[in-house]
Structures are given as structure tokens and as C-alpha cells.
Design an enzyme around this catalytic site. Structure first.
Site, PDB file in Angstrom:
ATOM      1  N   CYS A 152      -1.651  -7.553  -5.299  1.00 54.78           N
ATOM      2  CA  CYS A 152      -2.912  -6.897  -4.925  1.00 54.78           C
ATOM      3  C   CYS A 152      -3.041  -5.607  -5.731  1.00 54.78           C
ATOM      4  CB  CYS A 152      -2.937  -6.583  -3.429  1.00 54.78           C
ATOM      5  SG  CYS A 152      -3.077  -8.034  -2.393  1.00 54.78           S
TER       6      CYS A 152
ATOM      7  N   HIS B 155     -10.599  -9.921  -5.715  1.00 58.41           N
ATOM      8  CA  HIS B 155     -10.447  -8.462  -5.816  1.00 58.41           C
ATOM      9  C   HIS B 155     -11.071  -7.766  -4.593  1.00 58.41           C
ATOM     10  CE1 HIS B 155      -9.808  -5.059  -8.961  1.00 58.41           C
ATOM     11  NE2 HIS B 155      -9.636  -4.600  -7.739  1.00 58.41           N
TER      12      HIS B 155
ATOM     13  N   ASP C  90      -4.945 -11.220  -5.619  1.00 57.31           N
ATOM     14  CA  ASP C  90      -6.243 -10.579  -5.392  1.00 57.31           C
ATOM     15  C   ASP C  90      -6.848 -10.086  -6.709  1.00 57.31           C
ATOM     16  OD1 ASP C  90      -8.351  -9.447  -3.702  1.00 57.31           O
ATOM     17  OD2 ASP C  90      -7.508  -7.483  -4.191  1.00 57.31           O
TER      18      ASP C  90
ATOM     19  N   ARG D 139      -2.896  -5.065  -9.901  1.00 51.78           N
ATOM     20  CA  ARG D 139      -3.752  -5.279 -11.061  1.00 51.78           C
ATOM     21  C   ARG D 139      -3.381  -6.583 -11.748  1.00 51.78           C
ATOM     22  NH1 ARG D 139      -7.035  -2.755  -9.555  1.00 51.78           N
ATOM     23  NH2 ARG D 139      -8.188  -1.009 -10.384  1.00 51.78           N
TER      24      ARG D 139
ATOM     25  N   ARG E  57       1.547   5.158  -3.123  1.00 53.65           N
ATOM     26  CA  ARG E  57       0.770   5.229  -1.875  1.00 53.65           C
ATOM     27  C   ARG E  57       0.707   3.872  -1.167  1.00 53.65           C
ATOM     28  NH1 ARG E  57      -2.118   8.857  -5.453  1.00 53.65           N
ATOM     29  NH2 ARG E  57      -2.641   6.955  -6.552  1.00 53.65           N
TER      30      ARG E  57
ATOM     31  N   GLU F 263     -11.423 -10.797 -14.913  1.00 54.84           N
ATOM     32  CA  GLU F 263     -12.262 -10.983 -13.726  1.00 54.84           C
ATOM     33  C   GLU F 263     -13.724 -10.991 -14.171  1.00 54.84           C
ATOM     34  OE1 GLU F 263     -11.133  -8.016 -10.826  1.00 54.84           O
ATOM     35  OE2 GLU F 263      -9.029  -8.593 -10.908  1.00 54.84           O
TER      36      GLU F 263
HETATM   37  P1  NAD Z   1       0.306   5.030  -6.930  1.00 57.67           P
HETATM   38  O1  NAD Z   1       0.103   5.750  -8.215  1.00 57.67           O
HETATM   39  O2  NAD Z   1       0.337   5.813  -5.662  1.00 57.67           O
HETATM   40  O3  NAD Z   1       1.663   4.185  -6.989  1.00 57.67           O
HETATM   41  C1  NAD Z   1       2.065   3.467  -8.115  1.00 57.67           C
HETATM   42  C2  NAD Z   1       3.584   3.508  -8.144  1.00 57.67           C
HETATM   43  O4  NAD Z   1       4.029   2.637  -9.189  1.00 57.67           O
HETATM   44  C3  NAD Z   1       4.140   4.912  -8.468  1.00 57.67           C
HETATM   45  O5  NAD Z   1       5.028   5.320  -7.446  1.00 57.67           O
HETATM   46  C4  NAD Z   1       4.865   4.726  -9.800  1.00 57.67           C
HETATM   47  O6  NAD Z   1       6.028   5.511  -9.909  1.00 57.67           O
HETATM   48  C5  NAD Z   1       5.181   3.239  -9.744  1.00 57.67           C
HETATM   49  N1  NAD Z   1       5.480   2.655 -11.045  1.00 57.67           N
HETATM   50  C6  NAD Z   1       4.962   2.964 -12.250  1.00 57.67           C
HETATM   51  N2  NAD Z   1       5.522   2.184 -13.205  1.00 57.67           N
HETATM   52  C7  NAD Z   1       6.398   1.364 -12.573  1.00 57.67           C
HETATM   53  C8  NAD Z   1       7.279   0.346 -13.006  1.00 57.67           C
HETATM   54  N3  NAD Z   1       7.378   0.009 -14.300  1.00 57.67           N
HETATM   55  N4  NAD Z   1       8.027  -0.292 -12.084  1.00 57.67           N
HETATM   56  C9  NAD Z   1       7.954   0.043 -10.769  1.00 57.67           C
HETATM   57  N5  NAD Z   1       7.145   1.016 -10.294  1.00 57.67           N
HETATM   58  C10 NAD Z   1       6.377   1.659 -11.195  1.00 57.67           C
HETATM   59  O7  NAD Z   1      -0.825   3.904  -6.890  1.00 57.67           O
HETATM   60  P2  NAD Z   1      -1.410   3.172  -5.603  1.00 57.67           P
HETATM   61  O8  NAD Z   1      -2.560   3.938  -5.091  1.00 57.67           O
HETATM   62  O9  NAD Z   1      -0.307   2.816  -4.708  1.00 57.67           O
HETATM   63  O10 NAD Z   1      -2.015   1.843  -6.312  1.00 57.67           O
HETATM   64  C11 NAD Z   1      -1.155   0.835  -6.754  1.00 57.67           C
HETATM   65  C12 NAD Z   1      -1.930  -0.241  -7.513  1.00 57.67           C
HETATM   66  O11 NAD Z   1      -2.883  -0.865  -6.650  1.00 57.67           O
HETATM   67  C13 NAD Z   1      -2.743   0.267  -8.708  1.00 57.67           C
HETATM   68  O12 NAD Z   1      -2.626  -0.694  -9.745  1.00 57.67           O
HETATM   69  C14 NAD Z   1      -4.179   0.272  -8.201  1.00 57.67           C
HETATM   70  O13 NAD Z   1      -5.115   0.161  -9.221  1.00 57.67           O
HETATM   71  C15 NAD Z   1      -4.139  -0.963  -7.324  1.00 57.67           C
HETATM   72  N6  NAD Z   1      -5.183  -1.070  -6.301  1.00 57.67           N
HETATM   73  C16 NAD Z   1      -5.760  -2.279  -6.122  1.00 57.67           C
HETATM   74  C17 NAD Z   1      -6.701  -2.434  -5.126  1.00 57.67           C
HETATM   75  C18 NAD Z   1      -7.393  -3.754  -4.921  1.00 57.67           C
HETATM   76  O14 NAD Z   1      -8.572  -3.761  -4.638  1.00 57.67           O
HETATM   77  N7  NAD Z   1      -6.702  -4.861  -5.038  1.00 57.67           N
HETATM   78  C19 NAD Z   1      -7.048  -1.343  -4.316  1.00 57.67           C
HETATM   79  C20 NAD Z   1      -6.423  -0.119  -4.528  1.00 57.67           C
HETATM   80  C21 NAD Z   1      -5.482   0.011  -5.536  1.00 57.67           C
HETATM   81  C1  MLT Z   2      -8.861   0.303  -7.150  1.00 58.90           C
HETATM   82  O1  MLT Z   2      -8.179   0.449  -8.164  1.00 58.90           O
HETATM   83  O2  MLT Z   2      -9.217   1.269  -6.446  1.00 58.90           O
HETATM   84  C2  MLT Z   2      -9.210  -1.072  -6.725  1.00 58.90           C
HETATM   85  O3  MLT Z   2      -9.091  -1.981  -7.723  1.00 58.90           O
HETATM   86  C3  MLT Z   2     -10.442  -1.234  -5.934  1.00 58.90           C
HETATM   87  C4  MLT Z   2     -11.730  -1.233  -6.682  1.00 58.90           C
HETATM   88  O4  MLT Z   2     -12.279  -0.184  -6.922  1.00 58.90           O
HETATM   89  O5  MLT Z   2     -12.242  -2.286  -6.999  1.00 58.90           O
END
Ligand code: NAD
Ligand code: MLT
Length: 312
Positions: free
Chosen positions: A231, A280, A257, A233, A152, A262
Site C-alpha cells: 500500500c 490506489h 493498492d 508505491r 509514520r 496507474e
Molecule cells: P515515512 O517517510 O513516514 O516513512 C517511510 C519510511 O521508509 C522511513 O522511516 C524511511 O526511513 C524508510 N525507508 C526509506 N528507505 C528504506 C529502505 N530502503 N528500506 C526500508 N525502509 C526504508 O512515509 P509514510 O508516510 O509512512 O508513507 C510510506 C509510503 O506510503 C510512501 O511511499 C507513501 O507515498 C505511501 N502512501 C500511500 C498511500 C496510498 O494511498 N496507498 C497513502 C499514504 C502514503
Molecule cells: C500519498 O502518497 O499520499 C498517497 O498515494 C495518497 C494519494 O494522494 O493518492
């Protein structure tokens, strides 16, 4: 029958309205619990709602004798012991879509800040130093952005990066050449992405397979002068290896981020001028916080009242 619901991380007040609107929900909000206090008190609750701060460990779950559902207001469920929850018959729901835009926008802000040294220049000027030579940046146009993880958020970042006239190349185990063609981006193995990119951004979950995915050997494969953004994990990038790669000038800049531990306040990475960082904040917008809390609150109500969860 009344249900006891514990909210142990800060959630948007508008976001928890669906819980308040439902009948027979006793809501307790306590965002100050220590892990020991949480383990002591969890036995009284039918539902637990968290963000990323509360660690829902095996020990907590083993004391959760009434717990039926854990709602994670956000994407990553790496703060919840999923195996322990499954063993205890506790369902875990998250809100995978609600913060996608915010996380993608934050990633773009990091890429643009890195490319033009905005945080460093801001810091110098706030310290009354007028230094134009030190902060010459690079254009994004025609640079290659390597996206690792095209789910996503990776997809939304790709759309925005193309708007900046960047070339995008992505690696994701589920990405096909056909899909990449349709999106107008390049597609490669992780090695190819590491070798070709001027900027690299990571958007995978933290899994056994992605822990230290970006390690010393990955840095070796990158172009000298590459800039890297995380951004997603903490733990996907090996922080020691990143430190060495910056000190040796292999990596010209990093925007972080998220961190292995943390809060992240005492690490030597923070002393490097090439590192810019936010605490974060990827999902920290009013819109995202309301959206993820609404999604997860609706699912908790649905589940407790005998309806099907949607994990929207
Ligand atoms: P998502 O599940 O939609 O996408 C993750 C993608 O990673 C998938 O398409 C999957 O096939 C791929 N993937 C899995 N293993 C892989 C590998 N070894 N190599 C390459 N690709 C691989 O998830 P998302 O909603 O896009 O979220 C992505 C990341 O962002 C997650 O770790 C989520 O926790 C993090 N996140 C962080 C914040 C923040 O506050 N910084 C906010 C939202 C999400
Ligand atoms: C998440 O995985 O959705 C993000 O890390 C954002 C959060 O909830 O802190």
C-alpha cells in the site's frame, strides 16, 4: 497583489476552504487537463495543488514561469520532478501526516482480506457459488508480520498488527534495536525480515534505492507461502517477479493498492486468483482527504502571504 492557483487533481471541497477564505486568491479547479494542456496553461499560475495523478514533469516546470509553490495533498512526491522544481526556485510542500491513519487501516484491511480470502469468497458468492472448502484461511494470531519501512504508516500498521496478536519484525535504516525494544517488536536486516515473515508489508517511499527492492532475489529469500502487501508505491515490488513468484507457488497471496503504472487495468497479475487489489485507495477516506487538503492549502496561503510553511 492577487495570486492564481490551479488545482489539477480532485481535492476535498472542505479542504480547500483555507484558500477560499484567504484574500486575493483566484482559484481554478480543472482536473481534466492533459499533460500538454497543463504545460500550456501553467505559465499563468503562482501555485499548483495536486494529488498523485498530475505528473509535474520537468517539461511542465520549465513552462511555469510564475510558479512559486507546488502543494501535494498527500505524502508521496514521486509525481513531482523535485530537481527541476529546485532548479526553478519553486518550493514543494506535502501533507505527510493527514492520511497516515487511513493508509494504515487500508493496509490492515488488505492483510485481513488476504488471510481469509474475503474478496475471492465474496466474488464466488456474488456469482451464486457456495464454496466453503476453497476459501479456508489462516489466523493472524502468532504469525510474523515483516514491516519494511517503519515510518509514520509502518508504525501505525505495527500497532494494529500487535492488536491482532501478530509478532512484528521490522527493517528500516533508521530503526535501532532500542526503539524496536520499546515498541515491543523485533528488528532485523532486510534479509532477516524477508526470511522470517509470514506476511510482509511495505511502507517505504519510492526512491532510486527502493525501486524493485522486492525483486526475484528478494522473493527467493522469503518463506514459501508468504503473503505480501503493498500500500506504499508501485515500483517498489517488481511486478514481473511477483507474477513469477505467485505462479511458482513461492508467494501464496498478494494485496496491491499501488502499481508501477496507474491506472492499472490490463495486467496479467489481475488474472491471478491469489492477487487482490484496490485502485490506489489507501488515502481515500473523507477524513484523510479533508485533512491533507486543509494542511496543504494552509501552507500555500502561508507561503504566498509571506509566512513560513509548516509542512504539517
Ligand atoms: P515515512 O517517510 O513516514 O516513512 C517511510 C519510511 O521508509 C522511513 O522511516 C524511511 O526511513 C524508510 N525507508 C526509506 N528507505 C528504506 C529502505 N530502503 N528500506 C526500508 N525502509 C526504508 O512515509 P509514510 O508516510 O509512512 O508513507 C510510506 C509510503 O506510503 C510512501 O511511499 C507513501 O507515498 C505511501 N502512501 C500511500 C498511500 C496510498 O494511498 N496507498 C497513502 C499514504 C502514503
Ligand atoms: C500519498 O502518497 O499520499 C498517497 O498515494 C495518497 C494519494 O494522494 O493518492
Amino acid at each position: 497583489m492577487a495570486f492564481n492557483i490551479l488545482i489539477s487533481d480532485p481535492l476535498s471541497e472542505e479542504g480547500i476552504q483555507p484558500l477560499r477564505d484567504a484574500e486575493d486568491m483566484n482559484i481554478v479547479i480543472d482536473t481534466t487537463l492533459t499533460p500538454e494542456e497543463l504545460a500550456d496553461q501553467i505559465g499563468a499560475y503562482d501555485a499548483l495543488l495536486v494529488r498523485s495523478q498530475t505528473q509535474v514533469t520537468r517539461e511542465v516546470i520549465s513552462k511555469a514561469s510564475k510558479l512559486k509553490i507546488i502543494g501535494r495533498a498527500g505524502v508521496g512526491v514521486d509525481n513531482i520532478d523535485l530537481d527541476a522544481a529546485t532548479e526553478h526556485g519553486i518550493i514543494v510542500v506535502n501533507a505527510p501526516n493527514g492520511n497516515t491513519n487511513s493508509a494504515a487501516e487500508h493496509t490492515m484491511a488488505m492483510i485481513m482480506s488476504l488471510s481469509r480470502n474475503i474478496p475471492q469468497a465474496y466474488h464466488a458468492l456474488k456469482n451464486h457459488k457456495w464454496d466453503r472448502k476453497k476459501f479456508v484461511g489462516v489466523e493472524l494470531k502468532n504469525k510474523t508480520l515483516g514491516v519494511i519501512g517503519l515510518g509514520r504508516i509502518g508504525t501505525e500498521v505495527t500497532v494494529r498488527a500487535k492488536g491482532q496478536r501478530m509478532n512484528v519484525i521490522a527493517y528500516d535504516p533508521f530503526l535501532t534495536e532500542e526503539k524496536a525494544d520499546k515498541m515491543g517488536i523485533g528488528y532485523g536486516t532486510i534479509q532477516e525480515v524477508l526470511e522470517k515473515a509470514d506476511f510482509i508489508t511495505i511502507h517505504t517511499p519510492l526512491l532510486k534505492e527502493t525501486k524493485h527492492l522486492i525483486n526475484a532475489s528478494a522473493f527467493q529469500q522469503m518463506k514459501t507461502g508468504v503473503q505480501i502487501v503493498n500500500c506504499a508505491r508501485g515500483g517498489i515490488i517488481d511486478e514481473e517477479a511477483l507474477y513469477d513468484a505467485i505462479v511458482s507457488k513461492k508467494v501464496a497471496g498478494a494485496a496491491l493498492d499501488v502499481f508501477e503504472e496507474e491506472p492499472f487495468v490490463d495486467h496479467k497479475l489481475l488474472d491471478l486468483p491469489e492477487v487482490i487489489a484496490t485502485p490506489h485507495l489507501g488515502a481515500s477516506t473523507f477524513e484523510a482527504q479533508e485533512s491533507v487538503a486543509v494542511d496543504v492549502s494552509h501552507d500555500v496561503v502561508r507561503f504566498l502571504t509571506g509566512d513560513l510553511v509548516k509542512n504539517p
